[in-house]
Each structure stands twice: as structure tokens, then as C-alpha cells.
Design a protein around this motif. Structure first.
Motif, PDB file in Angstrom:
ATOM      1  N   PHE A 152     -52.888  28.783 -18.184  1.00 39.05           N
ATOM      2  CA  PHE A 152     -53.854  27.695 -18.059  1.00 39.05           C
ATOM      3  C   PHE A 152     -53.655  26.945 -16.754  1.00 39.05           C
ATOM      4  O   PHE A 152     -52.538  26.831 -16.243  1.00 39.05           O
ATOM      5  CB  PHE A 152     -53.734  26.708 -19.227  1.00 39.05           C
ATOM      6  CG  PHE A 152     -54.099  27.294 -20.557  1.00 39.05           C
ATOM      7  CD1 PHE A 152     -55.318  27.911 -20.759  1.00 39.05           C
ATOM      8  CD2 PHE A 152     -53.222  27.213 -21.619  1.00 39.05           C
ATOM      9  CE1 PHE A 152     -55.659  28.446 -21.990  1.00 39.05           C
ATOM     10  CE2 PHE A 152     -53.551  27.741 -22.854  1.00 39.05           C
ATOM     11  CZ  PHE A 152     -54.772  28.365 -23.045  1.00 39.05           C
ATOM     12  N   ALA A 153     -54.734  26.409 -16.218  1.00 33.22           N
ATOM     13  CA  ALA A 153     -54.681  25.633 -14.972  1.00 33.22           C
ATOM     14  C   ALA A 153     -54.031  24.274 -15.195  1.00 33.22           C
ATOM     15  O   ALA A 153     -53.489  23.687 -14.272  1.00 33.22           O
ATOM     16  CB  ALA A 153     -56.081  25.449 -14.412  1.00 33.22           C
ATOM     17  N   GLY A 154     -54.085  23.759 -16.405  1.00 35.10           N
ATOM     18  CA  GLY A 154     -53.533  22.454 -16.733  1.00 35.10           C
ATOM     19  C   GLY A 154     -53.991  22.024 -18.111  1.00 35.10           C
ATOM     20  O   GLY A 154     -54.373  22.851 -18.937  1.00 35.10           O
ATOM     21  N   VAL A 155     -53.972  20.720 -18.348  1.00 36.49           N
ATOM     22  CA  VAL A 155     -54.412  20.185 -19.639  1.00 36.49           C
ATOM     23  C   VAL A 155     -55.604  19.256 -19.427  1.00 36.49           C
ATOM     24  O   VAL A 155     -55.760  18.650 -18.373  1.00 36.49           O
ATOM     25  CB  VAL A 155     -53.284  19.424 -20.376  1.00 36.49           C
ATOM     26  CG1 VAL A 155     -52.143  20.347 -20.713  1.00 36.49           C
ATOM     27  CG2 VAL A 155     -52.810  18.222 -19.603  1.00 36.49           C
ATOM     28  N   GLY A 156     -56.398  19.164 -20.453  1.00 31.65           N
ATOM     29  CA  GLY A 156     -57.485  18.200 -20.511  1.00 31.65           C
ATOM     30  C   GLY A 156     -57.178  17.249 -21.649  1.00 31.65           C
ATOM     31  O   GLY A 156     -57.274  17.626 -22.823  1.00 31.65           O
ATOM     32  N   MET A 157     -56.738  16.038 -21.325  1.00 30.43           N
ATOM     33  CA  MET A 157     -56.406  15.043 -22.347  1.00 30.43           C
ATOM     34  C   MET A 157     -57.708  14.394 -22.807  1.00 30.43           C
ATOM     35  O   MET A 157     -58.377  13.721 -22.033  1.00 30.43           O
ATOM     36  CB  MET A 157     -55.448  13.994 -21.774  1.00 30.43           C
ATOM     37  CG  MET A 157     -55.012  12.951 -22.780  1.00 30.43           C
ATOM     38  SD  MET A 157     -54.123  13.629 -24.183  1.00 30.43           S
ATOM     39  CE  MET A 157     -52.646  14.202 -23.412  1.00 30.43           C
ATOM     40  N   VAL A 158     -58.041  14.611 -24.071  1.00 27.71           N
ATOM     41  CA  VAL A 158     -59.285  14.072 -24.612  1.00 27.71           C
ATOM     42  C   VAL A 158     -59.046  12.627 -25.038  1.00 27.71           C
ATOM     43  O   VAL A 158     -58.332  12.371 -25.995  1.00 27.71           O
ATOM     44  CB  VAL A 158     -59.792  14.928 -25.801  1.00 27.71           C
ATOM     45  CG1 VAL A 158     -61.096  14.364 -26.341  1.00 27.71           C
ATOM     46  CG2 VAL A 158     -59.965  16.378 -25.372  1.00 27.71           C
ATOM     47  N   ASN A 159     -59.640  11.700 -24.295  1.00 30.24           N
ATOM     48  CA  ASN A 159     -59.469  10.274 -24.575  1.00 30.24           C
ATOM     49  C   ASN A 159     -60.495   9.758 -25.577  1.00 30.24           C
ATOM     50  O   ASN A 159     -60.223   8.800 -26.297  1.00 30.24           O
ATOM     51  CB  ASN A 159     -59.554   9.467 -23.281  1.00 30.24           C
ATOM     52  CG  ASN A 159     -58.419   9.808 -22.341  1.00 30.24           C
ATOM     53  OD1 ASN A 159     -57.284   9.971 -22.761  1.00 30.24           O
ATOM     54  ND2 ASN A 159     -58.720   9.950 -21.075  1.00 30.24           N
ATOM     55  N   ASP A 160     -61.673  10.359 -25.609  1.00 35.14           N
ATOM     56  CA  ASP A 160     -62.710   9.989 -26.575  1.00 35.14           C
ATOM     57  C   ASP A 160     -63.395  11.265 -27.029  1.00 35.14           C
ATOM     58  O   ASP A 160     -64.114  11.898 -26.254  1.00 35.14           O
ATOM     59  CB  ASP A 160     -63.723   9.031 -25.946  1.00 35.14           C
ATOM     60  CG  ASP A 160     -64.741   8.517 -26.947  1.00 35.14           C
ATOM     61  OD1 ASP A 160     -64.937   9.148 -28.010  1.00 35.14           O
ATOM     62  OD2 ASP A 160     -65.356   7.477 -26.672  1.00 35.14           O
ATOM     63  N   PRO A 161     -63.165  11.687 -28.271  1.00 33.10           N
ATOM     64  CA  PRO A 161     -63.707  12.965 -28.731  1.00 33.10           C
ATOM     65  C   PRO A 161     -65.220  12.958 -28.966  1.00 33.10           C
ATOM     66  O   PRO A 161     -65.827  14.020 -29.017  1.00 33.10           O
ATOM     67  CB  PRO A 161     -62.965  13.215 -30.044  1.00 33.10           C
ATOM     68  CG  PRO A 161     -62.586  11.867 -30.524  1.00 33.10           C
ATOM     69  CD  PRO A 161     -62.354  11.044 -29.293  1.00 33.10           C
ATOM     70  N   LEU A 162     -65.822  11.811 -29.096  1.00 39.48           N
ATOM     71  CA  LEU A 162     -67.247  11.765 -29.404  1.00 39.48           C
ATOM     72  C   LEU A 162     -68.122  11.908 -28.161  1.00 39.48           C
ATOM     73  O   LEU A 162     -69.209  12.466 -28.227  1.00 39.48           O
ATOM     74  CB  LEU A 162     -67.590  10.489 -30.164  1.00 39.48           C
ATOM     75  CG  LEU A 162     -66.845  10.314 -31.485  1.00 39.48           C
ATOM     76  CD1 LEU A 162     -67.231   9.013 -32.148  1.00 39.48           C
ATOM     77  CD2 LEU A 162     -67.094  11.490 -32.423  1.00 39.48           C
ATOM     78  N   LEU A 163     -67.675  11.392 -27.009  1.00 39.58           N
ATOM     79  CA  LEU A 163     -68.510  11.434 -25.804  1.00 39.58           C
ATOM     80  C   LEU A 163     -68.614  12.816 -25.163  1.00 39.58           C
ATOM     81  O   LEU A 163     -69.726  13.174 -24.790  1.00 39.58           O
ATOM     82  CB  LEU A 163     -68.002  10.419 -24.775  1.00 39.58           C
ATOM     83  CG  LEU A 163     -68.164   8.951 -25.171  1.00 39.58           C
ATOM     84  CD1 LEU A 163     -67.604   8.050 -24.095  1.00 39.58           C
ATOM     85  CD2 LEU A 163     -69.594   8.601 -25.460  1.00 39.58           C
ATOM     86  N   PRO A 164     -67.746  13.660 -24.942  1.00 42.50           N
ATOM     87  CA  PRO A 164     -66.298  13.495 -24.860  1.00 42.50           C
ATOM     88  C   PRO A 164     -65.878  12.961 -23.488  1.00 42.50           C
ATOM     89  O   PRO A 164     -66.528  13.222 -22.488  1.00 42.50           O
ATOM     90  CB  PRO A 164     -65.763  14.895 -25.060  1.00 42.50           C
ATOM     91  CG  PRO A 164     -66.818  15.778 -24.507  1.00 42.50           C
ATOM     92  CD  PRO A 164     -68.122  15.063 -24.759  1.00 42.50           C
ATOM     93  N   ASN A 165     -64.766  12.256 -23.473  1.00 42.82           N
ATOM     94  CA  ASN A 165     -64.173  11.732 -22.255  1.00 42.82           C
ATOM     95  C   ASN A 165     -62.835  12.448 -22.089  1.00 42.82           C
ATOM     96  O   ASN A 165     -61.931  12.259 -22.895  1.00 42.82           O
ATOM     97  CB  ASN A 165     -63.986  10.225 -22.365  1.00 42.82           C
ATOM     98  CG  ASN A 165     -63.370   9.610 -21.138  1.00 42.82           C
ATOM     99  OD1 ASN A 165     -63.077  10.296 -20.172  1.00 42.82           O
ATOM    100  ND2 ASN A 165     -63.163   8.317 -21.188  1.00 42.82           N
ATOM    101  N   VAL A 166     -62.735  13.283 -21.045  1.00 38.29           N
ATOM    102  CA  VAL A 166     -61.557  14.124 -20.851  1.00 38.29           C
ATOM    103  C   VAL A 166     -60.950  13.847 -19.470  1.00 38.29           C
ATOM    104  O   VAL A 166     -61.656  13.810 -18.477  1.00 38.29           O
ATOM    105  CB  VAL A 166     -61.923  15.620 -20.953  1.00 38.29           C
ATOM    106  CG1 VAL A 166     -60.698  16.494 -20.789  1.00 38.29           C
ATOM    107  CG2 VAL A 166     -62.623  15.918 -22.276  1.00 38.29           C
ATOM    108  N   GLU A 167     -59.635  13.681 -19.441  1.00 34.14           N
ATOM    109  CA  GLU A 167     -58.891  13.498 -18.204  1.00 34.14           C
ATOM    110  C   GLU A 167     -58.160  14.810 -17.910  1.00 34.14           C
ATOM    111  O   GLU A 167     -57.330  15.255 -18.694  1.00 34.14           O
ATOM    112  CB  GLU A 167     -57.890  12.356 -18.358  1.00 34.14           C
ATOM    113  CG  GLU A 167     -57.057  12.087 -17.149  1.00 34.14           C
ATOM    114  CD  GLU A 167     -56.046  10.976 -17.391  1.00 34.14           C
ATOM    115  OE1 GLU A 167     -55.207  10.777 -16.495  1.00 34.14           O
ATOM    116  OE2 GLU A 167     -56.077  10.334 -18.447  1.00 34.14           O
TER     117      GLU A 167
END
Length: 93
Positions: A73-88
Motif C-alpha cells: 500500500f502507498a499509505g493509510v487513509g485515516m477516515v475522520n468522518d465516515p458519512l461525508l467521507p472525510n479522509v486524511e
């Protein structure tokens, strides 16, 4: 990050992890959730028709690095808001 527990979504049929692809040339970013109910909310909101074929698993923060290396994997996507979704997105390096 090492002492925390994260939640990931995995296919029951082939064992692949749920990822976000930012660039077609890369293998993607492993989606991490801070709580199991966040992962379930993400599934119900964005993949309701596939939810029966996916499962939520926990992973220790200390295991994330080796999982990224093993699957490429290239890295991680930290999901901050699962409904929108907002991913860092965080690159592994």
C-alpha cells in the motif's frame, strides 16, 4: 499511533482490504477507522449492497506498518468522518 487500535474493512470472499485509490499507478491507501462503529457506518452509507460480503477487523497500531509493506500500500487513509467521507491521506515511507 503504535499503541492504538484501528479498524479496517476486509472482503470475506478474497481477503482484500478496502482501499482508496488516489493515483491509478499506486496500490492505494488502506482505510483506517478509529472506531468499529465508524467502519460500520461507512459500509452502511457507501456500500450497503456489499456490506454482507465485507467484515470489520481490528488491528493494533504496531501492525499497520508491516501490513502496508506486505500488501504494498502507498499509505493509510485515516477516515475522520465516515458519512461525508472525510479522509486524511498519509504516505508510507
Amino acid at each position: 499511533m503504535l499503541s492504538e487500535v484501528y479498524y479496517i474493512i476486509r472482503s470475506r470472499t478474497d481477503g482484500k482490504y478496502l482501499t482508496a485509490r488516489v493515483d491509478d499507478d499506486k496500490s492505494g491507501y488502506l482505510l483506517l477507522f478509529k472506531e468499529d462503529f465508524d467502519a460500520l457506518s461507512y459500509l452502511n452509507t457507501h456500500a450497503g449492497d456489499l456490506a454482507s460480503r465485507l467484515t470489520v477487523e481490528s488491528i493494533a497500531g504496531s501492525q499497520v506498518g508491516s501490513l502496508l509493506k506486505r500488501w504494498g500500500f502507498a499509505g493509510v487513509g485515516m477516515v475522520n468522518d465516515p458519512l461525508l467521507p472525510n479522509v486524511e491521506f498519509l504516505q508510507h515511507g
